[in-house]
Scaffold this motif. Structure first.
Motif, mmCIF file in Angstrom:
data_model
loop_
_atom_site.group_PDB
_atom_site.id
_atom_site.type_symbol
_atom_site.label_atom_id
_atom_site.label_comp_id
_atom_site.label_asym_id
_atom_site.label_seq_id
_atom_site.Cartn_x
_atom_site.Cartn_y
_atom_site.Cartn_z
ATOM 1 N N SER A 134 22.533 -4.544 2.534
ATOM 2 C CA SER A 134 23.102 -4.628 1.384
ATOM 3 C C SER A 134 22.402 -3.645 0.399
ATOM 4 O O SER A 134 21.373 -3.196 0.541
ATOM 5 N N PRO A 135 23.122 -3.247 -0.774
ATOM 6 C CA PRO A 135 22.527 -2.498 -1.803
ATOM 7 C C PRO A 135 21.133 -3.211 -2.444
ATOM 8 O O PRO A 135 20.210 -2.438 -2.577
ATOM 9 N N GLU A 136 21.253 -4.515 -2.627
ATOM 10 C CA GLU A 136 20.000 -5.186 -2.972
ATOM 11 C C GLU A 136 19.121 -5.098 -2.070
ATOM 12 O O GLU A 136 17.583 -4.834 -2.670
ATOM 13 N N GLU A 137 18.909 -5.109 -0.818
ATOM 14 C CA GLU A 137 18.173 -5.095 0.180
ATOM 15 C C GLU A 137 17.480 -3.745 0.286
ATOM 16 O O GLU A 137 16.263 -3.393 0.465
ATOM 17 N N LYS A 138 18.486 -2.734 0.055
ATOM 18 C CA LYS A 138 18.036 -1.361 0.052
ATOM 19 C C LYS A 138 17.189 -1.163 -1.054
ATOM 20 O O LYS A 138 15.900 -0.261 -0.932
ATOM 21 N N GLN A 139 17.596 -1.420 -2.207
ATOM 22 C CA GLN A 139 16.666 -1.401 -3.517
ATOM 23 C C GLN A 139 15.574 -1.809 -3.361
ATOM 24 O O GLN A 139 14.335 -1.314 -3.448
ATOM 25 N N LYS A 140 15.382 -3.172 -2.773
ATOM 26 C CA LYS A 140 14.104 -3.785 -2.569
ATOM 27 C C LYS A 140 13.120 -3.224 -1.438
ATOM 28 O O LYS A 140 12.096 -2.969 -1.831
ATOM 29 N N MET A 141 13.829 -2.382 -0.536
ATOM 30 C CA MET A 141 13.014 -1.626 0.499
ATOM 31 C C MET A 141 12.520 -0.516 -0.040
ATOM 32 O O MET A 141 11.220 -0.142 0.054
ATOM 33 N N LEU A 142 13.385 0.251 -1.058
ATOM 34 C CA LEU A 142 12.904 1.439 -1.666
ATOM 35 C C LEU A 142 11.587 1.020 -2.499
ATOM 36 O O LEU A 142 10.828 1.850 -2.630
ATOM 37 N N SER A 143 11.799 -0.064 -3.248
ATOM 38 C CA SER A 143 10.646 -0.445 -4.173
ATOM 39 C C SER A 143 9.197 -0.588 -3.505
ATOM 40 O O SER A 143 8.054 -0.220 -3.721
ATOM 41 N N GLU A 144 9.393 -1.221 -2.212
ATOM 42 C CA GLU A 144 8.216 -1.582 -1.317
ATOM 43 C C GLU A 144 7.732 -0.376 -0.937
ATOM 44 O O GLU A 144 6.480 -0.105 -0.775
ATOM 45 N N MET A 145 8.662 0.645 -0.375
ATOM 46 C CA MET A 145 8.073 1.932 0.209
ATOM 47 C C MET A 145 7.703 2.513 -0.749
ATOM 48 O O MET A 145 6.553 3.446 -0.637
ATOM 49 N N GLN A 146 7.857 2.688 -2.092
ATOM 50 C CA GLN A 146 7.374 3.322 -3.115
ATOM 51 C C GLN A 146 6.183 2.997 -3.532
ATOM 52 O O GLN A 146 5.202 3.733 -3.722
ATOM 53 N N GLU A 147 5.803 1.759 -3.390
ATOM 54 C CA GLU A 147 4.292 1.112 -3.709
ATOM 55 C C GLU A 147 3.671 1.423 -2.647
ATOM 56 O O GLU A 147 2.510 1.687 -2.793
ATOM 57 N N ILE A 148 3.899 1.322 -1.309
ATOM 58 C CA ILE A 148 3.166 1.787 -0.232
ATOM 59 C C ILE A 148 2.651 3.249 -0.318
ATOM 60 O O ILE A 148 1.587 3.705 -0.251
ATOM 61 N N ILE A 149 3.381 4.065 -0.701
ATOM 62 C CA ILE A 149 3.249 5.600 -0.812
ATOM 63 C C ILE A 149 2.198 5.793 -1.937
ATOM 64 O O ILE A 149 1.427 6.739 -1.936
ATOM 65 N N GLU A 150 2.711 5.212 -3.331
ATOM 66 C CA GLU A 150 1.808 5.242 -4.226
ATOM 67 C C GLU A 150 0.330 4.881 -4.132
ATOM 68 O O GLU A 150 -0.552 5.605 -4.558
ATOM 69 N N ASN A 151 0.412 3.710 -3.334
ATOM 70 C CA ASN A 151 -1.002 3.240 -2.900
ATOM 71 C C ASN A 151 -1.663 4.248 -2.063
ATOM 72 O O ASN A 151 -2.898 4.311 -2.068
ATOM 73 N N ARG A 152 -1.259 4.769 -0.926
ATOM 74 C CA ARG A 152 -1.863 5.589 0.002
ATOM 75 C C ARG A 152 -2.007 6.961 -0.752
ATOM 76 O O ARG A 152 -3.270 7.550 -0.691
ATOM 77 N N VAL A 153 -1.336 7.218 -1.801
ATOM 78 C CA VAL A 153 -1.551 8.779 -2.535
ATOM 79 C C VAL A 153 -2.945 8.228 -3.367
ATOM 80 O O VAL A 153 -3.653 9.240 -3.545
ATOM 81 N N THR A 154 -2.757 7.148 -3.972
ATOM 82 C CA THR A 154 -3.934 6.811 -4.860
ATOM 83 C C THR A 154 -5.342 6.722 -4.146
ATOM 84 O O THR A 154 -6.553 7.277 -4.425
ATOM 85 N N LEU A 155 -5.381 6.270 -2.756
ATOM 86 C CA LEU A 155 -6.506 6.125 -1.964
ATOM 87 C C LEU A 155 -6.915 7.653 -1.623
ATOM 88 O O LEU A 155 -8.197 7.927 -1.513
#
Length: 64
Positions: free
Chosen positions: A22-43
């Protein structure tokens, strides 16, 4: 209020086999992906900068 998916990001779910979400699930997954990417870039950045510059970077990160 629903937040629409960013333009072009809906296309990423097909190749991942997640087009059925669903669009809500996709949005949640995108948010989680963004957080993972930001954390990896920071490290990665912390690994690259000299030790004496880390406090400056960490302060910038906290101020966001």
């Amino acid at each position: 209020m629903k937040t629409p998916l960013p333009q072009g990001f809906d296309d990423i779910f097909g190749p991942l086999g997640l087009a059925h979400l669903s669009p809500e699930e996709k949005q949640k997954m995108l948010s989680e992906m963004q957080e993972i990417i930001e954390n990896r870039v920071t490290l990665r950045i912390l690994d690259m900068i000299p030790q004496e510059e880390r406090p400056v970077f960490e302060k910038l990160e906290k101020d966001e």
